[in-house]
Design a protein around this motif. Structure first.
Motif, mmCIF file in Angstrom:
data_model
loop_
_atom_site.group_PDB
_atom_site.id
_atom_site.type_symbol
_atom_site.label_atom_id
_atom_site.label_comp_id
_atom_site.label_asym_id
_atom_site.label_seq_id
_atom_site.Cartn_x
_atom_site.Cartn_y
_atom_site.Cartn_z
ATOM 1 N N UNK A 108 0.872 -1.230 0.039
ATOM 2 C CA UNK A 108 -0.091 -0.125 -0.014
ATOM 3 C C UNK A 108 0.892 1.380 -0.052
ATOM 4 N N UNK A 109 0.742 1.961 -1.034
ATOM 5 C CA UNK A 109 1.380 3.289 -1.025
ATOM 6 C C UNK A 109 0.476 4.565 -1.100
ATOM 7 N N UNK A 110 1.182 5.604 -0.877
ATOM 8 C CA UNK A 110 0.402 6.831 -0.813
ATOM 9 C C UNK A 110 0.940 7.775 -1.869
ATOM 10 N N UNK A 111 0.174 8.144 -2.980
ATOM 11 C CA UNK A 111 0.637 9.275 -4.209
ATOM 12 C C UNK A 111 0.279 10.498 -3.439
ATOM 13 N N UNK A 117 -2.783 17.177 -3.197
ATOM 14 C CA UNK A 117 -3.617 16.097 -3.566
ATOM 15 C C UNK A 117 -3.271 14.605 -3.344
ATOM 16 N N UNK A 118 -3.931 13.755 -2.939
ATOM 17 C CA UNK A 118 -3.346 12.287 -2.819
ATOM 18 C C UNK A 118 -4.400 11.431 -2.998
ATOM 19 N N UNK A 119 -4.004 10.109 -3.034
ATOM 20 C CA UNK A 119 -4.534 9.163 -3.578
ATOM 21 C C UNK A 119 -3.894 7.578 -2.978
ATOM 22 N N UNK A 120 -4.518 6.889 -2.072
ATOM 23 C CA UNK A 120 -3.844 5.678 -1.873
ATOM 24 C C UNK A 120 -3.966 4.750 -3.054
ATOM 25 N N UNK A 162 0.956 1.462 10.786
ATOM 26 C CA UNK A 162 0.267 2.491 11.714
ATOM 27 C C UNK A 162 -0.471 3.309 10.573
ATOM 28 N N UNK A 163 -0.389 3.027 9.372
ATOM 29 C CA UNK A 163 -1.239 3.886 8.559
ATOM 30 C C UNK A 163 -2.661 3.444 7.942
ATOM 31 N N UNK A 164 -3.035 2.486 8.594
ATOM 32 C CA UNK A 164 -4.307 1.861 8.131
ATOM 33 C C UNK A 164 -5.298 3.065 7.979
ATOM 34 N N UNK A 165 -5.564 3.808 8.927
ATOM 35 C CA UNK A 165 -6.359 4.752 8.764
ATOM 36 C C UNK A 165 -6.175 6.009 7.706
ATOM 37 N N UNK A 166 -4.942 6.125 7.575
ATOM 38 C CA UNK A 166 -4.497 7.057 6.713
ATOM 39 C C UNK A 166 -4.921 6.744 5.161
ATOM 40 N N UNK A 167 -4.597 5.436 5.150
ATOM 41 C CA UNK A 167 -4.844 4.721 3.823
ATOM 42 C C UNK A 167 -6.362 4.762 3.531
ATOM 43 N N UNK A 168 -7.099 4.383 4.316
ATOM 44 C CA UNK A 168 -8.725 4.607 4.119
ATOM 45 C C UNK A 168 -9.102 5.908 3.901
ATOM 46 N N UNK A 169 -8.481 7.055 4.509
ATOM 47 C CA UNK A 169 -8.711 8.085 4.185
ATOM 48 C C UNK A 169 -8.663 8.682 2.833
ATOM 49 N N UNK A 170 -7.489 8.413 2.340
ATOM 50 C CA UNK A 170 -6.953 8.898 1.128
ATOM 51 C C UNK A 170 -7.625 7.956 -0.198
ATOM 52 N N UNK A 171 -8.294 6.791 0.422
ATOM 53 C CA UNK A 171 -9.028 5.996 -0.594
ATOM 54 C C UNK A 171 -10.377 6.261 -0.363
ATOM 55 N N UNK A 172 -11.044 7.303 0.305
ATOM 56 C CA UNK A 172 -12.304 7.735 0.234
ATOM 57 C C UNK A 172 -13.189 6.764 0.910
ATOM 58 N N UNK A 173 -12.627 5.852 1.872
ATOM 59 C CA UNK A 173 -13.312 5.066 2.602
ATOM 60 C C UNK A 173 -13.366 5.475 3.994
ATOM 61 N N UNK A 174 -12.802 6.614 4.495
ATOM 62 C CA UNK A 174 -13.040 6.988 5.673
ATOM 63 C C UNK A 174 -13.327 8.558 5.949
ATOM 64 N N UNK A 175 -14.157 9.075 6.817
ATOM 65 C CA UNK A 175 -14.337 10.714 6.509
ATOM 66 C C UNK A 175 -12.971 11.401 6.912
ATOM 67 N N UNK A 176 -12.786 12.498 6.289
ATOM 68 C CA UNK A 176 -11.773 13.357 6.434
ATOM 69 C C UNK A 176 -12.056 14.970 6.897
#
Length: 245
Positions: A108-111, A117-120, A162-176
């Protein structure tokens, strides 16, 4: 995607599981408005799909209030509401190609890109050579791609457990609330902000992009690499985040 009404990201019938989770978050305070919105889309889909069956359950049935709290596919242990994903397609209706892809564990990477702007992204590949290259599949309709296309550069950071929630946030699966970059510590780079606690990052120059399946195959040249202390990777396997060991 019109007129097939399939998700551009995963190819499943829309609204797919990630789309349903995103809609539940977006309309969490107004379920009636969600049903009105989905009803309009169901009517539009009915016109384009002809005599397709099951549209009512597909667009409206899952969104009705059923009590409890919504299921999260990447839940922490002990936090699940259901034993299984209530939005998952029945086994007989799942794409064999998508099931095959799910069995290929991916880092899993973050671009990210200036803007920011960002995206998982879980389809990143590095190819050594002269020059060194990087490839990945991204959503062509994402905010990230719009910025990358204009800026011509982006950063890629490998994520850890430790970045599970961050990954979900940038994938649009978690509120930000406050924006994608409002939470956590970030390090500024010429290519885009990266998590301060990431295992490093690569700065990339965009070379080319073309449609590939339902995604966009992005090709880039690696111009800079900054490696921090080695950290454990976060993996995506069969629809869930996993760790080594």
């Amino acid at each position: 995607m019109h007129p097939t009404w399939r998700c551009r990201a995963c190819g499943a019938h829309w609204p797919c599981q990630p789309a349903r989770l995103g809609l539940l978050v977006e309309y969490r305070h107004d379920r009636t408005a969600l049903l009105v919105y989905l009803g309009g889309l169901m009517a539009e889909a009915g016109e384009q799909l002809g005599h397709a069956t099951g549209l009512h359950e597909r667009f409206l049935g899952w969104a009705r209030v059923r009590g409890g709290t919504m299921f999260h596919v990447n839940h922490e242990p002990g936090a699940e509401i259901h034993h299984t994903d209530p939005f998952a397609a029945p086994t007989g209706q799942r794409s064999p190609v998508r099931r095959l892809r799910g069995r290929l564990a991916a880092p899993v990477t973050l671009w990210t890109a200036p803007g920011p702007a960002g995206l998982t992204v879980s389809s990143t590949l590095v190819a050594e050579g002269e020059p060194d290259r990087l490839l990945g599949l991204v959503d062509p309709e994402s905010d990230l791609w719009a910025v990358v296309e204009e800026a011509g550069r982006f950063a890629v950071a490998p994520l850890g457990p430790p970045h599970r929630q961050l990954a979900d946030r940038f994938a649009g699966l978690f509120p930000s609330p406050g924006g994608l970059f409002a939470i956590g510590a970030w390090a500024d780079t010429p290519y885009g902000p990266v998590p301060a606690d990431a295992g490093g990052w690569a700065g990339c120059r965009l070379d080319a992009a073309r449609e590939y399946g339902w995604g966009l195959l992005v090709e880039a040249t690696i111009e800079a690499v900054d490696l921090a202390e080695e950290t454990a990777p976060l993996l995506h396997y069969r629809g869930r985040y996993r760790e080594l060991g």
